[in-house]
Design a protein around this motif. Sequence first.
Motif, PDB file in Angstrom:
ATOM      1  N   TRP A 147      46.703  37.572  27.812  1.00 18.28           N
ATOM      2  CA  TRP A 147      46.494  37.072  26.460  1.00 18.28           C
ATOM      3  C   TRP A 147      45.411  37.872  25.775  1.00 18.28           C
ATOM      4  O   TRP A 147      44.534  38.427  26.416  1.00 18.28           O
ATOM      5  N   THR A 148      45.526  37.946  24.449  1.00 19.86           N
ATOM      6  CA  THR A 148      44.533  38.621  23.626  1.00 19.86           C
ATOM      7  C   THR A 148      43.944  37.594  22.662  1.00 19.86           C
ATOM      8  O   THR A 148      44.620  36.648  22.261  1.00 19.86           O
ATOM      9  N   TYR A 149      42.679  37.802  22.286  1.00 14.63           N
ATOM     10  CA  TYR A 149      42.017  36.851  21.396  1.00 14.63           C
ATOM     11  C   TYR A 149      40.815  37.521  20.745  1.00 14.63           C
ATOM     12  O   TYR A 149      40.377  38.590  21.186  1.00 14.63           O
ATOM     13  N   TYR A 150      40.309  36.908  19.667  1.00 15.65           N
ATOM     14  CA  TYR A 150      39.171  37.405  18.884  1.00 15.65           C
ATOM     15  C   TYR A 150      39.402  38.829  18.373  1.00 15.65           C
ATOM     16  O   TYR A 150      38.467  39.612  18.248  1.00 15.65           O
ATOM     17  N   THR A 151      40.628  39.160  18.076  1.00 20.25           N
ATOM     18  CA  THR A 151      40.926  40.483  17.530  1.00 20.25           C
ATOM     19  C   THR A 151      40.610  40.476  16.039  1.00 20.25           C
ATOM     20  O   THR A 151      41.123  39.627  15.308  1.00 20.25           O
ATOM     21  N   PRO A 152      39.776  41.389  15.561  1.00 23.09           N
ATOM     22  CA  PRO A 152      39.485  41.431  14.122  1.00 23.09           C
ATOM     23  C   PRO A 152      40.770  41.637  13.306  1.00 23.09           C
ATOM     24  O   PRO A 152      41.672  42.371  13.730  1.00 23.09           O
TER      25      PRO A 152
END
Length: 135
Positions: free
Chosen positions: A38-43
């Motif tokens: 999972w990916t998160y806090y991507t600008p």
Amino acid sequence: MENPFLIDFPKLGAPEIGYISVTEQQQQVPFEVKRIFWTYYTPESIVRGRHAHYATEQVLIAAAGRIIVTTELADGTIQTFRLEDPHVGLYVPPHAWHTMQYSHSAVQLVLASMPYDEADYIRSYDEFKRVWQNK
């Protein structure tokens, strides 16, 4: 070769108690899942992806927030998908160039058919066109 397509996962529950979505091996996901990330806090200004795979199939899910996914096939077919409901996933076949752009609060869950292998990534757009246009 398959095209990208949306998958509706079951949405069980009600507004007053919340929801759960579930899948069991190869019911809605058209491959055996061998990796989850999972990916998160991507600008919001960042575009991720920018690659295709030789063999890996993926299902992308916006577990939270909004994700705009653009896919391109070697024949030039471009599709844009707006993922913002956690019971909807996007199947991305190996031959699809794809990019993702996220709302800041987005959490992307990815189900993948293969363990990570850098050699499976096509990170050059020109290489993507060369490899897949001849198929």
